[in-house]
Design a protein around this motif. Structure first.
Motif, mmCIF file in Angstrom:
data_model
loop_
_atom_site.group_PDB
_atom_site.id
_atom_site.type_symbol
_atom_site.label_atom_id
_atom_site.label_comp_id
_atom_site.label_asym_id
_atom_site.label_seq_id
_atom_site.Cartn_x
_atom_site.Cartn_y
_atom_site.Cartn_z
ATOM 1 N N LEU A 120 0.915 -1.169 0.008
ATOM 2 C CA LEU A 120 -0.046 0.011 -0.058
ATOM 3 C C LEU A 120 0.836 1.131 -0.077
ATOM 4 O O LEU A 120 0.321 2.376 -0.501
ATOM 5 N N LEU A 121 2.173 1.093 0.522
ATOM 6 C CA LEU A 121 3.011 2.213 0.537
ATOM 7 C C LEU A 121 3.707 2.373 -0.670
ATOM 8 O O LEU A 121 4.655 3.241 -1.100
ATOM 9 N N GLY A 122 3.449 1.385 -1.818
ATOM 10 C CA GLY A 122 4.234 1.565 -2.974
ATOM 11 C C GLY A 122 5.610 0.826 -3.086
ATOM 12 O O GLY A 122 6.352 0.943 -3.995
ATOM 13 N N LEU A 123 5.688 0.073 -1.855
ATOM 14 C CA LEU A 123 7.166 -0.643 -1.782
ATOM 15 C C LEU A 123 6.936 -2.105 -2.068
ATOM 16 O O LEU A 123 5.852 -2.508 -2.015
ATOM 17 N N ARG A 124 7.868 -2.681 -2.425
ATOM 18 C CA ARG A 124 7.976 -4.001 -3.038
ATOM 19 C C ARG A 124 8.795 -4.947 -2.068
ATOM 20 O O ARG A 124 9.927 -4.595 -1.636
ATOM 21 N N PRO A 125 8.298 -5.970 -1.518
ATOM 22 C CA PRO A 125 9.053 -6.904 -0.491
ATOM 23 C C PRO A 125 10.222 -7.705 -1.323
ATOM 24 O O PRO A 125 9.612 -8.263 -2.497
ATOM 25 N N ASP A 166 6.573 -7.949 -9.707
ATOM 26 C CA ASP A 166 7.899 -8.439 -10.202
ATOM 27 C C ASP A 166 8.734 -8.981 -8.877
ATOM 28 O O ASP A 166 9.829 -8.307 -8.552
ATOM 29 N N PRO A 167 8.454 -9.967 -8.408
ATOM 30 C CA PRO A 167 8.875 -10.530 -6.971
ATOM 31 C C PRO A 167 10.374 -10.841 -7.061
ATOM 32 O O PRO A 167 10.897 -11.479 -8.135
ATOM 33 N N MET A 168 11.027 -10.608 -5.992
ATOM 34 C CA MET A 168 12.436 -10.993 -5.764
ATOM 35 C C MET A 168 12.423 -11.631 -4.254
ATOM 36 O O MET A 168 11.667 -11.347 -3.576
ATOM 37 N N MET A 169 13.716 -12.270 -4.333
ATOM 38 C CA MET A 169 13.849 -12.824 -3.095
ATOM 39 C C MET A 169 15.501 -13.101 -2.977
ATOM 40 O O MET A 169 16.268 -12.869 -3.961
#
Length: 463
Positions: A120-125, A166-169
């Protein structure tokens, strides 16, 4: 110690190096683009999205982190507190404070709540399983298999939840392959290069012998490569896997394995990434070698660009072994190295955006602004996918939130797990990043400004 199998021909390497220096010179000659006022990162309103409890928690934790004595001895202090309070009491103390500041949660429900708010804050985990090993900590094949299952679960969580388009780990190879073997491989590679194709064949299940390795080590290497292969197969076209760099005495082996994974899985996109530590004197040459290798082998290159976190230990080991210090002699030289590597990557992306990607993983505001300026000068789209930014969960939020507000893709490195599982990880990160932790005065000041702003609103009856 550069890996010989990565060394390009001298003319090509020189041309790449000249390209890098030309990029820097061009940047110096051109008029810098006008930055929006917000990229000065001076606006406390970036924290308006945080609750009062979150502001107070951050201020309290950052205040504690400003004391070198506490940060340098946090492992001993936490071990003592755990003994004194017991497991349950210690967990009750840590969960609402340090744990809540830097860890997403223990189970998928808690992690999903944290990640939903972040989205919601525009950040990506960018999920990080807090598992790693150093020399003397090897735990055997069964534990490595368990670690693989944890990594596969991380892939599943990253892909199945709508936290990011575009998920990352993150992944540490030493969670799947013993550090002792990585050191042996590094030593062998200095004498005899390993062919990437050999490792790819081993990943595919072909029984092979590896030059210089005894039968037991070769068997463990095979198992480790096949564990990594399973994770890569599960993640390709779904989740980008960023492989962390570690210590120089094993990094060449980690890079060898990572490049083999890239050769196999990065044909149509950058799904496996490698990390380059710019506090190392050899970082620029290693990056140029990787660019050349990706071109000759025909795979896409994903790069995580960091300054580095193992400076004290690297210097002590170099002194003990009678080697030259591998670290740049000053903070200024490290900054120059980071910005130079950043210029090289951005120039490469501007020429072939489908073949290269970079995450500008830094808390340094000047480097962030430099990246934004160069992207504008080179015509690199903010949200085109080739360039993104990264910071640690719970830190540097004034930079992360401002970048996200301006439309840049921003990832937060997010560890998760129980207090017991994440405690060793948190202690190591605190000790590795203590100069960052002790230097977060600006973020504390902005938090205080936002807190005073809210107090004034309350006193006026407006909040």
């Amino acid at each position: 110690m550069p890996c010989s199998y990565l060394r390009p021909s001298l003319p090509h390497l020189l041309s790449l190096r000249l390209l890098g220096t030309a990029t820097s010179r061009t940047a110096a000659v051109r008029q810098p683009g006008l930055l929006s006022a917000s990229l000065a990162f001076e606006d406390p309103s970036a924290f308006r999205v945080k609750s009062l409890a979150e502001l107070l928690r951050a201020l309290g934790v950052f205040h504690l982190c400003s004391f070198p004595l506490l940060v340098n001895n946090c492992g001993k202090l936490m071990a003592g507190a755990r003994t004194l309070l017991g497991r349950r009491g210690f967990s009750l103390l840590l969960r609402p404070t340090v744990y809540a500041q830097f860890v997403a949660g223990e189970n998928e429900r808690e992690i999903s709540q944290s990640m939903g708010k972040m989205s919601l804050l525009g950040l990506r985990p960018m999920l990080a399983v807090p598992i790693e090993e150093d020399l003397g900590e090897s735990t055997g094949e069964t534990r490595y298999d368990d670690n693989m299952e944890a990594m596969l679960d991380c892939v599943r969580m990253s892909h199945s939840n709508a936290w990011s388009k575009d998920p990352m780990m993150q992944l540490k190879i030493t969670a799947l392959l013993s550090p002792e073997l990585c050191v042996k491989l590094t030593t062998l590679m200095a004498r005899q290069p390993y062919d990437l194709s050999l490792l790819v064949r081993a990943m595919d299940g072909e029984t092979l012998t590896f030059p210089g390795l005894e039968e037991e080590d070769a068997a463990h290497f095979m198992c480790g490569l096949q564990r990594l292969n399973k994770i890569a197969e599960a993640s390709v076209n779904k989740v980008r896997v960023l492989v962390d760099a570690e210590y120089t005495y094993m990094n060449p082996a980690l890079t060898l394995v990572t490049m083999a994974l890239m050769k196999k899985f990065n044909k149509d996109g950058a799904w496996i990434w490698n990390t380059y530590q710019c506090y190392l004197k050899e970082s620029r040459s290693l990056l140029l070698e990787a660019l050349h290798l990706s071109q000759t082998e025909g795979f896409c290159l994903g790069v995580k660009l960091v300054r580095g976190a193992y400076m004290d230990k690297e210097r002590k080991l170099a002194e003990k072994d009678g080697r030259l210090d591998p670290i740049h002699p000053s903070w200024e030289e490290t900054n120059k190295s980071y910005n130079g590597c950043l210029d090289v990557m951005l120039e490469a992306i501007s020429q072939k955006p489908d073949c290269c990607r970079v995450i500008v993983a830094t808390h340094n505001e000047e480097s962030v602004r430099r990246a934004a300026n160069r992207m504008e000068e080179l015509g690199i789209d903010k949200d085109g996918g080739s360039v993104c930014f990264g910071q640690l969960l719970g830190m540097c939020d004034h930079v992360s939130l401002t970048l996200a507000k301006e439309g840049y893709p921003v990832y937060k490195s997010v560890p998760y797990g129980s207090v017991d599982d994440t405690l060793p990880y948190l202690v190591r990160r605190a000790q590795e990043n203590r100069t960052v932790l002790q230097g977060i005065r600006k973020e504390r000041d902005l938090l205080r400004q936002e807190l005073r702003h809210r107090m004034r609103l309350r006193l006026r009856g407006g909040g």
